[in-house]
Each structure stands twice: as C-alpha cells, then as structure tokens.
Motif scaffolding. Structure first.
Motif, PDB file in Angstrom:
ATOM      1  N   GLU A   1      19.729   1.220  22.940  1.00 61.06           N
ATOM      2  CA  GLU A   1      18.696   0.254  22.374  1.00 61.06           C
ATOM      3  C   GLU A   1      19.331  -0.274  20.913  1.00 61.06           C
ATOM      4  O   GLU A   1      19.172  -1.291  20.495  1.00 61.06           O
ATOM      5  CB  GLU A   1      17.317   0.893  21.945  1.00 61.06           C
ATOM      6  N   ALA A   2      19.974   0.753  20.177  1.00 61.39           N
ATOM      7  CA  ALA A   2      20.572   0.471  18.873  1.00 61.39           C
ATOM      8  C   ALA A   2      21.906  -0.524  19.013  1.00 61.39           C
ATOM      9  O   ALA A   2      22.070  -1.197  18.102  1.00 61.39           O
ATOM     10  CB  ALA A   2      21.064   1.781  18.300  1.00 61.39           C
ATOM     11  N   LYS A   3      22.404  -0.426  20.201  1.00 59.36           N
ATOM     12  CA  LYS A   3      23.600  -1.420  20.238  1.00 59.36           C
ATOM     13  C   LYS A   3      23.195  -2.777  20.101  1.00 59.36           C
ATOM     14  O   LYS A   3      24.012  -3.596  19.623  1.00 59.36           O
ATOM     15  CB  LYS A   3      24.131  -1.285  21.842  1.00 59.36           C
ATOM     16  N   GLU A   4      22.075  -3.260  20.702  1.00 61.39           N
ATOM     17  CA  GLU A   4      21.607  -4.494  20.502  1.00 61.39           C
ATOM     18  C   GLU A   4      20.100  -4.891  20.989  1.00 61.39           C
ATOM     19  O   GLU A   4      19.654  -4.362  22.138  1.00 61.39           O
ATOM     20  CB  GLU A   4      22.219  -5.524  21.322  1.00 61.39           C
ATOM     21  N   ILE A   5      19.237  -4.894  20.217  1.00 63.80           N
ATOM     22  CA  ILE A   5      17.690  -5.315  20.491  1.00 63.80           C
ATOM     23  C   ILE A   5      17.309  -6.344  19.508  1.00 63.80           C
ATOM     24  O   ILE A   5      17.395  -6.506  18.448  1.00 63.80           O
ATOM     25  CB  ILE A   5      16.810  -3.788  20.223  1.00 63.80           C
ATOM     26  N   ASN A   6      16.236  -7.193  20.222  1.00 65.42           N
ATOM     27  CA  ASN A   6      15.886  -8.303  19.660  1.00 65.42           C
ATOM     28  C   ASN A   6      14.725  -7.882  18.394  1.00 65.42           C
ATOM     29  O   ASN A   6      14.136  -6.793  18.567  1.00 65.42           O
ATOM     30  CB  ASN A   6      14.988  -9.198  20.573  1.00 65.42           C
ATOM     31  N   ILE A   7      14.757  -8.593  17.356  1.00 62.31           N
ATOM     32  CA  ILE A   7      13.996  -8.018  16.372  1.00 62.31           C
ATOM     33  C   ILE A   7      12.339  -8.076  16.647  1.00 62.31           C
ATOM     34  O   ILE A   7      11.630  -7.220  16.188  1.00 62.31           O
ATOM     35  CB  ILE A   7      13.938  -9.192  15.028  1.00 62.31           C
ATOM     36  N   LEU A   8      11.972  -8.984  17.483  1.00 58.07           N
ATOM     37  CA  LEU A   8      10.526  -8.939  17.939  1.00 58.07           C
ATOM     38  C   LEU A   8      10.129  -7.654  18.524  1.00 58.07           C
ATOM     39  O   LEU A   8       9.397  -6.982  18.476  1.00 58.07           O
ATOM     40  CB  LEU A   8       9.983 -10.050  18.693  1.00 58.07           C
ATOM     41  N   ASP A   9      11.240  -7.430  19.790  1.00 57.95           N
ATOM     42  CA  ASP A   9      11.059  -6.313  20.553  1.00 57.95           C
ATOM     43  C   ASP A   9      10.996  -4.893  19.547  1.00 57.95           C
ATOM     44  O   ASP A   9      10.460  -3.955  19.735  1.00 57.95           O
ATOM     45  CB  ASP A   9      12.251  -6.160  21.507  1.00 57.95           C
ATOM     46  N   LEU A  10      12.124  -4.907  18.610  1.00 54.63           N
ATOM     47  CA  LEU A  10      11.875  -3.632  17.646  1.00 54.63           C
ATOM     48  C   LEU A  10      10.747  -3.602  16.848  1.00 54.63           C
ATOM     49  O   LEU A  10      10.424  -2.377  16.861  1.00 54.63           O
ATOM     50  CB  LEU A  10      13.268  -4.061  16.827  1.00 54.63           C
ATOM     51  N   MET A  11      10.274  -4.636  16.429  1.00 55.03           N
ATOM     52  CA  MET A  11       8.978  -4.547  15.599  1.00 55.03           C
ATOM     53  C   MET A  11       7.894  -3.912  16.634  1.00 55.03           C
ATOM     54  O   MET A  11       6.959  -3.235  15.983  1.00 55.03           O
ATOM     55  CB  MET A  11       8.532  -5.926  15.032  1.00 55.03           C
ATOM     56  N   LEU A  12       7.648  -4.572  17.714  1.00 54.11           N
ATOM     57  CA  LEU A  12       6.609  -4.289  18.663  1.00 54.11           C
ATOM     58  C   LEU A  12       6.883  -2.755  18.882  1.00 54.11           C
ATOM     59  O   LEU A  12       5.735  -1.960  18.820  1.00 54.11           O
ATOM     60  CB  LEU A  12       6.827  -4.860  20.012  1.00 54.11           C
TER      61      LEU A  12
ATOM     62  N   SER B   1       1.734  -7.897  19.094  1.00 54.83           N
ATOM     63  CA  SER B   1       2.327  -8.790  20.089  1.00 54.83           C
ATOM     64  C   SER B   1       3.209  -9.630  19.518  1.00 54.83           C
ATOM     65  O   SER B   1       3.606  -9.717  18.247  1.00 54.83           O
ATOM     66  CB  SER B   1       1.060  -9.723  20.484  1.00 54.83           C
ATOM     67  N   LYS B   2       4.017 -10.263  20.431  1.00 56.64           N
ATOM     68  CA  LYS B   2       5.386 -11.091  20.064  1.00 56.64           C
ATOM     69  C   LYS B   2       4.842 -12.390  19.383  1.00 56.64           C
ATOM     70  O   LYS B   2       5.467 -12.629  18.474  1.00 56.64           O
ATOM     71  CB  LYS B   2       6.113 -11.133  21.460  1.00 56.64           C
ATOM     72  N   GLY B   3       3.605 -12.905  19.875  1.00 52.63           N
ATOM     73  CA  GLY B   3       3.251 -13.958  19.227  1.00 52.63           C
ATOM     74  C   GLY B   3       2.894 -13.677  17.747  1.00 52.63           C
ATOM     75  O   GLY B   3       3.298 -14.712  16.934  1.00 52.63           O
ATOM     76  N   GLU B   4       2.262 -12.510  17.363  1.00 53.42           N
ATOM     77  CA  GLU B   4       2.153 -12.322  15.921  1.00 53.42           C
ATOM     78  C   GLU B   4       3.447 -12.126  15.155  1.00 53.42           C
ATOM     79  O   GLU B   4       3.557 -12.544  13.969  1.00 53.42           O
ATOM     80  CB  GLU B   4       1.291 -11.058  15.835  1.00 53.42           C
ATOM     81  N   GLY B   5       4.609 -11.541  16.046  1.00 57.23           N
ATOM     82  CA  GLY B   5       5.610 -11.491  15.296  1.00 57.23           C
ATOM     83  C   GLY B   5       6.634 -12.807  15.111  1.00 57.23           C
ATOM     84  O   GLY B   5       6.978 -12.780  14.030  1.00 57.23           O
ATOM     85  N   ARG B   6       6.159 -13.851  16.074  1.00 60.93           N
ATOM     86  CA  ARG B   6       6.834 -15.055  15.863  1.00 60.93           C
ATOM     87  C   ARG B   6       6.168 -15.860  14.567  1.00 60.93           C
ATOM     88  O   ARG B   6       6.933 -16.300  13.985  1.00 60.93           O
ATOM     89  CB  ARG B   6       6.552 -16.048  17.066  1.00 60.93           C
TER      90      ARG B   6
END
Length: 408
Positions: free
Chosen positions: A337-348, A355-360
């Motif tokens: 996961e540390a190699k590459e993960i989207n910021i929203l996925d990481l915060m979730l 939710s990702k909506g809240e993250g956006r």
C-alpha cells in the motif's frame, strides 16, 4: 467548610431538586448515602457519564457515600429517555461484560476502598421477580395517565412506545425502593433527562414504606448552542482508551469553543473555582491556556497523569512544529500500500473521513495537508518517497493530525 450542595451549585452542576432546602440541610448535617445508575448499553462509559462520576466524587469528598448502580436488570430493557427509537436488545452475556467494564472506569474517579462507596447490580433483585407479584405490588402504585405526561415517554409516543419500554420507569423506581431498604439510600441523582424516573422512585418509597427520599438532577454536558458535547466524527467520546485514545480525548477538550471552556472547567474538573473565575476574565489567545488546562485536567482524571502528559506533549509538538509525534494517532499500512495509494483511500483507511465524498469536499476546500504541503488534487497519490523518517503526517482541517507508518 462549605456545604457540598453549595459547591455543586457554584459550579453549575445542579439542574433540579425535589426539595432544595431539605437536601441542603441533609447534606450539611448527615453522612448521606446516594446513588446514580449506569445502564450497560456499551462496553465503556462515555463523557456524559463522566460528569456523573465527577458529581459522585464531589459528594464523596465531603464524606457522603456513593452507590454506583449498574443496570444488569434495567439494561435488558433500556431507558427510553432521549430516544427516538427502541434500543437494541442485548444478551445477558453482553450486559454482564459491560457491567464489568464499568467497574474499572468508575474506580478511576470514585474511591471504593473500605466501603467508602459500593457498587450494586440491580439484576440481583430484578431478574428473579415474579411478574404477577410485581405488578400487584408495584404496578398498582403508578398512574398510566401521569406516566404518559413524562418527557421520557412523550417523544417515543409519536413513533410508538412498546410496553417493554413503558415498564422502565417502574423498574428504576423499584431500584430506589430497594436501595433505600437495603442501604438507607436517601437521594437519587441523575442527568436532567432522568427527572421523571427519579420522581417515580420518590413517590414509590413514600407509598410503600412511608419514607421521605429525595432527588436531584444535574446539568447535561452541552455547548453554548445547547447541543450535547462528547460527539466526535467516530461517535461518542469514550473513556476506554481503546475506543478513544488519550491523544484524541485530549484534543477534543483542547479544541472546545471559546464560549464553552469555562463551563467545562466548572463541570468536569476539580480546578478550584478561584482559578476558574480568574480564567473567566481572559480573552482571545489567553483562552488557549484555559483550554490546555481543561484538556490536561480531564485527560489526567480519565487516563492518569502519565497519559495526560504524553497527550499534551504530542499535541504541543504538532502545533508547535516540534518533531515528537510518538503519541499521535497512528495507522499502519502494508509495504504494498505504501508504494502508492490515493490520498482519499488513505484517509478513509485511517478513519479521518467517513466517505470519499467527504474527502473530496475537504480537499477542494483546502482542508487537507500531507507533511505540511496542502493537497489540491483528489487524484494525488502518496508514494514511498513521501515517507519522511518512516512516516507520513496527514493534517485534516486546522486541528486533526494523523500519522501513517509502514508495517514492519
């Protein structure tokens, strides 16, 4: 020496009393046994219960004896007060487990040594009751018309009040009768939402035993807008460190509104009123020092001095730009996961957003930073190269910090 009634009143803890003059005199002239009930609806007490624990401690400090009543019996039904729906039914195993969890948390504030306080479970007398005998003996003392005027039932009537819940007032009233008979308990205390149930117990003691007992409710912990305090994005502010970490607990109180800090110092700390009255004169940046004091004092009471110091130093390191983030809330991710993960996925994954909506929304409003750099694109990925000293620090808004580390 002050009457403890005056101490509670000065700190704004008292909401209602059934007999103010008599209660004041009783607390001044006798060593009184009183009780507060805790229904085991979860495996931890929360900050709303903590205010009740503080009241118990104030009274105990003046020589009065608390009874902490855990609701192993009433918990099988659940209190309808403040509810818009029926509580989820729990198994007896769950109820007993929750009661055990309460004991340790209560002991952090209330002294149970040498009989200075006692803990009682109402399952001892409620579970073996004969229904017919109970209804003939106790049910005959209650007017349905009067019960239906109680605030604890009014809002439930709109959506449907079950007969199961309707029995709750009888059971809680019976608790007071039994505690008076067994232990000479003379006062029932509770949150202001318990007023109707307390009145029921007082009336029952009068009708069955011709005994005069008393009731007193205390202020609900609410902010300047009248909303209940102790709610976080993750839910309740729990006293269990596994549910709410000492750092998160500290941060909650460190971040209260300016308008609420003095009230909270009065209600849920033992800081002398002389000091609090001085703090009440403070304005602007000075109030931050009052918030630090509030956060430290409450965290120390719940989690101990060592954890309070850790939480305080971690918070100060983060806000002051220091490097000590060892006590910051942390989430571990795998090497893949540390190699590459989207910021929203990481915060979730870290529980920073529901939710990702809240993250956006947060990213678009400029409310997310990684290692001090603002995130402007919801498509941004966090890569291995972003890990400084083995971690990534995500900042949400102005006050929430979270550390991401790689497993192993």
């Amino acid at each position: 020496m002050k009457n403890v009634y005056d101490v509670l009143a000065e700190r704004g803890l008292i909401a209602q009393t059934t007999h103010e003059k008599e209660i004041r005199e009783l607390l001044a002239n006798e060593k009184v046994t009183f009780y507060i009930g805790f229904d085991p609806t979860a495996d931890s007490l929360h900050v709303g219960h903590f205010l009740q624990m503080v009241v118990m401690r104030h009274l105990q400090d003046y020589g009065h004896r608390p009874i902490a009543l855990v609701g192993g019996g009433t918990g099988t039904i659940g209190d309808p007060s403040g509810r818009s729906d029926m509580r989820q039914m729990m198994t007896m195993e769950t109820i007993n487990h929750n009661c055990e969890c309460f004991k340790k948390q209560l002991s952090s504030i209330v002294d149970f040594s040498d009989g200075k306080a006692i803990m009682v479970n109402n399952a001892d007398w409620l579970l073996d009751l004969n229904y017919i005998d109970f209804m003939r003996d106790i049910g005959s003392c209650f007017s349905v018309n009067k019960m239906l005027t109680a605030e604890c039932y009014k809002q439930r009537l709109e959506k449907g009040l079950t007969f199961l819940e309707f029995n709750y007032m009888l059971m809680q009233s019976y608790d007071f009768l039994m505690l008076n008979r067994k232990y000479g308990c003379k006062i029932e205390l509770g949150g202001d939402d318990q007023w109707s149930n307390i009145i029921g117990g007082i009336e029952l003691c009068r009708r069955k035993d011709q005994k005069q007992v008393y009731g007193m409710t205390f202020t609900l912990l609410s902010n300047s807008e009248g909303k209940k305090m102790g709610k976080t994005q993750k839910g309740a502010l729990w006293l269990d460190p596994e549910k709410t970490s000492p750092y998160e607990f500290y941060q909650y109180w460190r971040n209260v509104d300016d308008a609420d800090v003095i009230k909270c110092l009065k209600l849920i700390t033992f800081v002398p009123m002389e000091e609090i009255n001085e703090m009440a004169k403070w304005e602007g940046q000075q109030l931050n020092e009052a918030k630090r004091r509030l956060a430290y004092e409450v965290t120390k009471l719940v989690h101990g001095e060592e954890e309070a110091k850790k939480a305080q130093s971690a918070a100060e390191a983060v806000f002051g730009g220091g490097s000590d983030n060892s006590n910051m809330p942390t989430t571990a991710i795998t090497k893949d996961e540390a190699k590459e993960i989207n910021i929203l996925d990481l915060m979730l994954k870290a529980g920073l957003i529901p939710s990702k909506g809240e993250g956006r929304r947060l990213v678009q409003q400029g409310g997310v930073s990684v290692n001090g750099n603002k995130v402007s694109d919801i498509a941004q990925n966090i890569c291995e190269s972003d890990y400084e000293d083995g971690c990534v620090i995500i900042k949400k808004g102005k006050k929430v910090f979270h550390k991401i580390v790689i497993e192993g």
